[in-house]
Scaffold this motif. Sequence first.
Motif, mmCIF file in Angstrom:
data_model
loop_
_atom_site.group_PDB
_atom_site.id
_atom_site.type_symbol
_atom_site.label_atom_id
_atom_site.label_comp_id
_atom_site.label_asym_id
_atom_site.label_seq_id
_atom_site.Cartn_x
_atom_site.Cartn_y
_atom_site.Cartn_z
ATOM 1 N N ILE A 206 -0.782 8.033 -7.477
ATOM 2 C CA ILE A 206 -0.024 6.922 -7.354
ATOM 3 C C ILE A 206 -0.161 6.134 -8.839
ATOM 4 C CG2 ILE A 206 0.360 4.673 -6.338
ATOM 5 C CD1 ILE A 206 -0.881 5.575 -3.784
ATOM 6 N N SER B 281 3.924 8.408 -5.700
ATOM 7 C CA SER B 281 4.943 7.353 -5.856
ATOM 8 C C SER B 281 4.238 6.444 -6.987
ATOM 9 C CB SER B 281 4.798 6.473 -4.406
ATOM 10 O OG SER B 281 5.596 5.217 -4.657
ATOM 11 N N THR C 42 0.929 1.948 0.473
ATOM 12 C CA THR C 42 1.171 3.257 -0.316
ATOM 13 C C THR C 42 -0.101 4.008 -0.294
ATOM 14 O OG1 THR C 42 2.764 1.820 -1.640
ATOM 15 C CG2 THR C 42 2.180 3.945 -2.374
ATOM 16 N N GLN D 179 1.572 -3.994 -0.442
ATOM 17 C CA GLN D 179 2.598 -2.817 -0.726
ATOM 18 C C GLN D 179 1.485 -1.641 -1.230
ATOM 19 O OE1 GLN D 179 5.397 -2.923 -3.644
ATOM 20 N NE2 GLN D 179 5.841 -0.972 -3.458
#
Length: 643
Positions: A80, A101, A115, A111
């Motif tokens: 990430i 991501s 994730t 958030q």
Amino acid sequence: MNELVWVLIVDDEPMLRQTLEDILKKRGFAPVSAGTGRQALEELVRREFSVVLLDLRLDDMSGMAVLSRIRERWPDTQCILLTGHASQDSAIEAVNLGAYSYVMKPCDMEQLLLTIRRAAEKWQMAGSLRRSEASYRRLHDSMTDAFVVVDMEGRLLEWNKVFSSMLGYMDEELRQLSYMDLTPVEWRDMEKRMVEEQIIPHGYSEVYEKQYRRKDGSILPVELRTYLLRESNGQPSGMWAIVRDISQRKKDEGEKSRLEEQLIQAQKLESIGRLAGGVAHDFNNLLTVILGYGELVMQDMHKEHPSYESLRLICQAGLRARDLTRQLLAFSRKQLLEMQVVDINMVVKGFEKLICRVIGEDIDLQLVLPAQPLPVKADTSQLEQVLMNLAVNARDAMPEGGTLTIETSLVDLDEQYAAQKPGVIPGRYIQIAVSDTGCGMDHETAGLIFEPFFTTKAKDKGTGLGLATSYGIIKQHNGNIWAYSEPGRGTIFKIHLPLARESLSKGKSVTAEPTDLHGNETILLVEDDLQMRKLTQIILKRQGYTVLVAENGQDALTLLDNFKGPVHLVLTDVVMPGMSGKELSDRICERIPDVKVLFMSGYSGNVIAHRGVIGDGVNFIPKPFPAQALAIKVRKVLEEDAL
Ligand SMILES: Nc1ncnc2c1ncn2[C@@H]1O[C@H](COP(=O)(O)OP(=O)(O)OP(=O)(O)O)[C@@H](O)[C@H]1O
Ligand SMILES: [Mg+2]
């Protein structure tokens, strides 16, 4: 998540690292921090991380470089990216390159946690998939059975090493082939039916056998079970099968059925032999009487007598019947053998002239005999009979001429050979191979030739007893006889006789044929069959002998006790109720040491043969005998010592 999720935080800002570490710890993750790209890679080597939080801007190397290393070496680990607005474009590019991501700084913690959790789930799925794939691979490659997947058109999609090596193809070659290319034409219909009737309706087939054609063209017998593969909507998408090479099993089965066939054949011959032997033995006695009296009447009759010719024909038919009976007795191993240790080479050589005469000029006779003697314990005249039968057959198989070869040798038949031939005991044998270059025979004919009355010859050309007789004779010598033949390629008969351990017999001194068949000696005749007894008595009396007659051993001994004069010869049957002929002769020899003994017998039960009655120097005359033959034999025996 019950498993610890390891998260690597890669950022050059210590404050941010610390904050993230604290939060992640609180939320149950296992965070590790790295301030530089190098440190990050070191940590990755040390342990497996599910997720990496990666800042794109690092001091020592770019975040992109770190990402590509991670993608390369730890493809399951999810990255990430942490990025500011300015580098959002690079973050998007990174996602295209396989990052999971990206999250914009400053981070929205909830958030970010969400994730991370999703990334960790993805890591776990990828991991378990990889693990099951690896174990599937291992299974696939370690299978000793072959494995193959095809689509519904029969294109080969997947297979293991066993499958490709079993068929002798490289993987690239198999990719170009269809299942039907591997299946010989004659198996295609069967397999198509299998698909239609079993695999599609039931989802799998029973275990079935078929053949493949290998790359080199050879045929491979296999056993397989095939299963149906379906799409998620239930449509058949292909089939897979587990395939087992059964060539060894097929070979063993073939071997077994060949052995069974041989065994059945041997047993069949055995039982026909017993039947034939039983009948022949009774016939023998009857024929002796018919021929004996026939001969006596003929001697008394003038040749001009109106019945003389009819009588002669009766006797002639009787003689023919006697010959047939003899052959049947030989087949059923009921012949009385006169065993002597002889050199087989001498037997063959001594018989050469006669064989030449029988086979004629168009056939070349080759004898291949080693210099060393090959001793066997055998009845020479019986072996000659076998050689003659084989030679005559070879002649008949070569109407246009050819070569008849008789070869003798010493062979060792080992355990392995014996295992392939029922009834063979391993050991040293004399081999006599009789081969011709004639018409040969097919497998079916070859399976029948030793049966009595099996013949392919015209009615007046063959009775089908030649080989049956030979078989019986060889068996009675504890030997074996085999035929190998192919149509058009000639035939070879191989005979094995046990090598004799005893030294060669000196052979009986040849007694000159007596010229005068009359005598005045006293003969003790012991015979349990009334008609035979009477007939024999008449024959002997006619020659001038004094004949004492007894019905059995006990009577004979009593008679001897009461008889005052000398007894020169005992003529006795071998098989009698009560005392056997052998026992009787032993008892008489104790009392009269120089008495001569002549045995007569229609057959030798195994008992007698095994007890060694019939050995070197024993006199016997086979029943039935013509009057003349008995007269000659009696004279010979009586005169033996006089020489
Ligand atoms: N050397 C050979 N080549 C080809 N076929 C043979 C050979 N020997 C035997 N046979 C086959 O085996 C059959 C049986 O042989 P066998 O000697 O028992 O009887 P036969 O020769 O027909 O009659 P017989 O010997 O009683 O006069 C023959 O009819 C023939 O078909
Ligand atoms: Mg024959």
